[in-house]
Design an enzyme around this catalytic site. Structure first.
Site, PDB file in Angstrom:
ATOM      1  N   VAL A 128      -4.319  -3.082   4.375  1.00 32.48           N
ATOM      2  CA  VAL A 128      -3.276  -2.882   5.390  1.00 32.48           C
ATOM      3  C   VAL A 128      -3.889  -3.637   6.851  1.00 32.48           C
ATOM      4  O   VAL A 128      -5.075  -3.094   7.351  1.00 32.48           O
ATOM      5  CB  VAL A 128      -2.733  -1.455   5.787  1.00 32.48           C
ATOM      6  CG1 VAL A 128      -1.686  -1.192   6.578  1.00 32.48           C
ATOM      7  CG2 VAL A 128      -2.496  -0.885   4.372  1.00 32.48           C
ATOM      8  N   ILE A 129      -3.036  -4.589   7.467  1.00 30.57           N
ATOM      9  CA  ILE A 129      -3.746  -5.291   8.543  1.00 30.57           C
ATOM     10  C   ILE A 129      -2.816  -4.826   9.840  1.00 30.57           C
ATOM     11  O   ILE A 129      -1.711  -4.998   9.500  1.00 30.57           O
ATOM     12  CB  ILE A 129      -3.840  -6.725   8.401  1.00 30.57           C
ATOM     13  CG1 ILE A 129      -4.918  -6.976   7.315  1.00 30.57           C
ATOM     14  CG2 ILE A 129      -4.263  -7.405   9.614  1.00 30.57           C
ATOM     15  CD1 ILE A 129      -5.224  -8.580   6.985  1.00 30.57           C
ATOM     16  N   HIS A 147       3.878   0.621  12.612  1.00 33.49           N
ATOM     17  CA  HIS A 147       4.139   0.510  11.250  1.00 33.49           C
ATOM     18  C   HIS A 147       2.671   1.012  10.551  1.00 33.49           C
ATOM     19  O   HIS A 147       2.513   1.315   9.463  1.00 33.49           O
ATOM     20  CB  HIS A 147       4.527  -0.692  10.731  1.00 33.49           C
ATOM     21  CG  HIS A 147       5.065  -0.934   9.436  1.00 33.49           C
ATOM     22  ND1 HIS A 147       6.265  -0.438   8.826  1.00 33.49           N
ATOM     23  CD2 HIS A 147       4.420  -1.720   8.271  1.00 33.49           C
ATOM     24  CE1 HIS A 147       6.269  -0.761   7.542  1.00 33.49           C
ATOM     25  NE2 HIS A 147       5.102  -1.433   7.235  1.00 33.49           N
ATOM     26  N   ALA A 171       0.979  -1.156  -0.097  1.00 28.50           N
ATOM     27  CA  ALA A 171      -0.081   0.103  -0.090  1.00 28.50           C
ATOM     28  C   ALA A 171       0.749   1.243   0.048  1.00 28.50           C
ATOM     29  O   ALA A 171       0.451   2.373  -0.430  1.00 28.50           O
ATOM     30  CB  ALA A 171      -0.998   0.028   1.287  1.00 28.50           C
TER      31      ALA A 171
HETATM   32  N1  INI Z   1       1.639  -3.141   3.072  1.00 28.63           N
HETATM   33  C1  INI Z   1       0.328  -3.399   2.976  1.00 28.63           C
HETATM   34  O1  INI Z   1      -0.114  -3.278   1.901  1.00 28.63           O
HETATM   35  N2  INI Z   1      -0.376  -3.922   4.003  1.00 28.63           N
HETATM   36  C2  INI Z   1       0.395  -4.354   5.212  1.00 28.63           C
HETATM   37  O2  INI Z   1      -0.482  -4.685   6.060  1.00 28.63           O
HETATM   38  C3  INI Z   1       1.744  -4.070   5.260  1.00 28.63           C
HETATM   39  N3  INI Z   1       2.347  -4.285   6.723  1.00 28.63           N
HETATM   40  O3  INI Z   1       1.579  -4.842   7.365  1.00 28.63           O
HETATM   41  O4  INI Z   1       3.566  -4.209   6.736  1.00 28.63           O
HETATM   42  C4  INI Z   1       2.423  -3.389   4.226  1.00 28.63           C
HETATM   43  N4  INI Z   1       3.702  -3.271   4.552  1.00 28.63           N
HETATM   44  C5  INI Z   1       4.338  -3.252   3.198  1.00 28.63           C
HETATM   45  C6  INI Z   1       4.617  -1.519   2.640  1.00 28.63           C
HETATM   46  O5  INI Z   1       3.290  -1.267   2.089  1.00 28.63           O
HETATM   47  C7  INI Z   1       5.614  -1.533   1.712  1.00 28.63           C
HETATM   48  O6  INI Z   1       5.552  -2.180   0.582  1.00 28.63           O
HETATM   49  C8  INI Z   1       7.052  -1.579   2.257  1.00 28.63           C
HETATM   50  O7  INI Z   1       7.294  -0.905   3.548  1.00 28.63           O
HETATM   51  C9  INI Z   1       8.230  -1.283   1.182  1.00 28.63           C
HETATM   52  O8  INI Z   1       8.369  -0.035   0.985  1.00 28.63           O
END
Ligand code: INI
Length: 170
Positions: free
Chosen positions: A94-95, A101, A69
């Site tokens: 996103v959970i 985070h 996301a």
């Molecule tokens: N990205 C999501 O889409 N959902 C999530 O729940 C999530 N968690 O939980 O970490 C998540 N993390 C990844 C983030 O979006 C990036 O792709 C990553 O940080 C690299 O830039």
């Protein structure tokens, strides 16, 4: 009047109203994130189903896949600014975990997606689930609380029609 979700408004008598048509001659981009792919797949299926049920042909739908996301804003901004699509739909899930985070990912995704729309003038709908549990996400991805991907597609159709109808700055 429906309870929850998109309904119809009774407009006050005598006012002028701007209502867009539901265009089918639309090029629509869907930006979907891979993170929590089981959920996002359902959102994607719901969005495509809604678009095609409304008469938008498959060959006018472009799907762009990003890792998470967090990456939705940069991709949807590029698409919105490039001008080849009249609406962009963002899909993600996103959970909440045990750290803050979640809050960063949700708020930056929401902020960046809004900004991409307002800066470009191309409607970008928000089909990103922000849930405490996987079960809550399932409920909103075709479960008992509907399919938020389909809702995001619905909003994109309505907004693309509305943007054609609203006055432009000369
Ligand atoms: N990205 C999501 O889409 N959902 C999530 O729940 C999530 N968690 O939980 O970490 C998540 N993390 C990844 C983030 O979006 C990036 O792709 C990553 O940080 C690299 O830039």
């Amino acid at each position: 009047m429906s309870e929850g979700g998109f309904g119809e408004l009774r407009l006050p008598a005598g006012c002028s109203a701007v209502e867009g048509r539901r265009p089918t001659d639309l090029d629509v981009a869907i930006v979907a994130s891979r993170f929590n792919a089981d959920i996002v797949q359902r959102l994607l299926d719901g969005a495509v189903e809604r678009l095609t049920a409304d008469g938008i042909p498959m060959d006018r739908i472009t799907v762009v896949v990003v890792p998470g996301a967090w990456e939705l804003p940069i991709a949807c901004r590029r698409l919105a600014e490039a001008g080849g699509h009249q609406a962009v739909i963002t899909l993600g899930c996103v959970i909440r975990g045990e750290t803050p985070h979640f809050d960063y990912v949700c708020s930056e995704a929401a902020r960046g997606i809004t900004q991409a729309a307002t800066d470009s003038g191309v409607p970008v709908s928000f089909g990103v689930l922000t849930c405490d549990t996987h079960e809550q996400a399932l409920d909103r991805a075709g479960g008992r609380h509907g399919n938020k991907g389909a809702d995001a597609a619905e909003a994109a159709i309505q907004m693309a029609g509305l943007m054609r109808a609203l006055p432009r700055r000369h």
